[in-house]
Design a protein around this motif. Structure first.
Motif, PDB file in Angstrom:
ATOM      1  N   SER A  69      68.277  33.981  -8.987  1.00 16.45           N
ATOM      2  CA  SER A  69      68.019  35.508  -8.632  1.00 16.45           C
ATOM      3  C   SER A  69      68.661  36.260  -9.601  1.00 16.45           C
ATOM      4  O   SER A  69      69.465  35.820 -10.340  1.00 16.45           O
ATOM      5  CB  SER A  69      68.612  35.575  -7.284  1.00 16.45           C
ATOM      6  OG  SER A  69      69.989  35.546  -7.170  1.00 16.45           O
ATOM      7  N   ARG A  70      68.325  37.407  -9.559  1.00 13.34           N
ATOM      8  CA  ARG A  70      68.920  38.562 -10.229  1.00 13.34           C
ATOM      9  C   ARG A  70      70.755  38.400 -10.174  1.00 13.34           C
ATOM     10  O   ARG A  70      71.469  38.360 -11.157  1.00 13.34           O
ATOM     11  CB  ARG A  70      68.520  39.927  -9.900  1.00 13.34           C
ATOM     12  CG  ARG A  70      68.970  41.071 -10.921  1.00 13.34           C
ATOM     13  CD  ARG A  70      68.677  42.381 -10.457  1.00 13.34           C
ATOM     14  NE  ARG A  70      69.067  43.438 -11.512  1.00 13.34           N
ATOM     15  CZ  ARG A  70      70.320  44.039 -11.618  1.00 13.34           C
ATOM     16  NH1 ARG A  70      71.255  43.413 -10.511  1.00 13.34           N
ATOM     17  NH2 ARG A  70      70.585  44.998 -12.338  1.00 13.34           N
ATOM     18  N   ASP A  71      71.056  38.224  -8.874  1.00 15.47           N
ATOM     19  CA  ASP A  71      72.262  38.211  -8.683  1.00 15.47           C
ATOM     20  C   ASP A  71      72.949  36.986  -9.155  1.00 15.47           C
ATOM     21  O   ASP A  71      74.106  37.004  -9.629  1.00 15.47           O
ATOM     22  CB  ASP A  71      72.791  38.132  -7.000  1.00 15.47           C
ATOM     23  CG  ASP A  71      72.515  39.701  -6.493  1.00 15.47           C
ATOM     24  OD1 ASP A  71      72.370  40.670  -7.232  1.00 15.47           O
ATOM     25  OD2 ASP A  71      72.126  39.802  -5.441  1.00 15.47           O
ATOM     26  N   GLU A  72      72.488  35.932  -9.105  1.00 14.11           N
ATOM     27  CA  GLU A  72      72.921  34.522  -9.777  1.00 14.11           C
ATOM     28  C   GLU A  72      73.017  34.747 -11.345  1.00 14.11           C
ATOM     29  O   GLU A  72      74.084  34.525 -11.938  1.00 14.11           O
ATOM     30  CB  GLU A  72      72.043  33.409  -9.256  1.00 14.11           C
ATOM     31  CG  GLU A  72      72.218  32.922  -7.939  1.00 14.11           C
ATOM     32  CD  GLU A  72      71.176  32.031  -7.637  1.00 14.11           C
ATOM     33  OE1 GLU A  72      71.360  31.076  -6.772  1.00 14.11           O
ATOM     34  OE2 GLU A  72      69.925  32.319  -8.169  1.00 14.11           O
ATOM     35  N   MET A  74      73.255  37.581 -13.101  1.00 11.65           N
ATOM     36  CA  MET A  74      74.487  38.530 -13.245  1.00 11.65           C
ATOM     37  C   MET A  74      75.833  38.035 -13.185  1.00 11.65           C
ATOM     38  O   MET A  74      76.633  38.175 -14.064  1.00 11.65           O
ATOM     39  CB  MET A  74      74.305  39.797 -12.329  1.00 11.65           C
ATOM     40  CG  MET A  74      73.077  40.696 -12.552  1.00 11.65           C
ATOM     41  SD  MET A  74      72.832  41.168 -14.285  1.00 11.65           S
ATOM     42  CE  MET A  74      74.232  42.313 -14.303  1.00 11.65           C
ATOM     43  N   ALA A  75      75.923  37.195 -12.133  1.00 10.08           N
ATOM     44  CA  ALA A  75      77.312  36.438 -12.089  1.00 10.08           C
ATOM     45  C   ALA A  75      77.341  35.482 -13.264  1.00 10.08           C
ATOM     46  O   ALA A  75      78.572  35.384 -13.786  1.00 10.08           O
ATOM     47  CB  ALA A  75      77.216  35.704 -10.588  1.00 10.08           C
ATOM     48  N   GLU A  76      76.300  34.699 -13.500  1.00 12.21           N
ATOM     49  CA  GLU A  76      76.430  33.642 -14.712  1.00 12.21           C
ATOM     50  C   GLU A  76      76.668  34.499 -16.031  1.00 12.21           C
ATOM     51  O   GLU A  76      77.418  34.035 -16.746  1.00 12.21           O
ATOM     52  CB  GLU A  76      75.049  33.020 -14.921  1.00 12.21           C
ATOM     53  CG  GLU A  76      74.930  31.908 -15.979  1.00 12.21           C
ATOM     54  CD  GLU A  76      75.577  30.740 -15.454  1.00 12.21           C
ATOM     55  OE1 GLU A  76      76.157  29.936 -16.160  1.00 12.21           O
ATOM     56  OE2 GLU A  76      75.722  30.481 -13.948  1.00 12.21           O
ATOM     57  N   GLU A  78      78.426  37.549 -16.316  1.00 14.82           N
ATOM     58  CA  GLU A  78      79.808  37.807 -16.028  1.00 14.82           C
ATOM     59  C   GLU A  78      80.615  36.848 -16.492  1.00 14.82           C
ATOM     60  O   GLU A  78      81.814  36.817 -17.155  1.00 14.82           O
ATOM     61  CB  GLU A  78      80.049  38.487 -14.803  1.00 14.82           C
ATOM     62  CG  GLU A  78      79.436  39.615 -14.605  1.00 14.82           C
ATOM     63  CD  GLU A  78      79.675  40.356 -13.162  1.00 14.82           C
ATOM     64  OE1 GLU A  78      80.452  39.548 -12.255  1.00 14.82           O
ATOM     65  OE2 GLU A  78      78.984  41.118 -12.425  1.00 14.82           O
TER      66      GLU A  78
END
Length: 83
Positions: A69-72, A74-76, A78
């Motif tokens: 997902s987009r959130d996953e 972005m976390a990766e 970061e």
């Protein structure tokens, strides 16, 4: 390894044996990758194309090459900056 299948001769004559073979290899590679049976690299190998060409084929056939997902994502991303 080779696998033989019977196709209507008029189809092969219309398209040509080499084109038919390539099209079937590509379709099978896309099918395998979409069902998560092989990696992106292995699917490209099955299709007989480079990794980047296979990624382009995936885009053309609306098959995502990144399964997060987009959130996953972005976390990766970061997490990369913290190393």
């Amino acid at each position: 390894m080779q696998v033989a299948i019977d196709l209507p001769s008029d189809l092969v004559a219309f398209q040509g044996a080499a084109d038919t073979r390539q099209e079937l290899q590509t379709a099978y590679a896309l099918w395998l990758f979409q069902r998560e049976r092989v990696t992106l690299a292995k699917a490209a190998e099955v299709a007989g194309v480079s990794l980047y060409e296979f990624m382009s084929l995936c885009k053309t056939n609306q098959i995502p090459v990144i399964d997060m997902s987009r959130d996953e994502l972005m976390a990766e991303l970061e997490g990369l900056g913290k190393t």
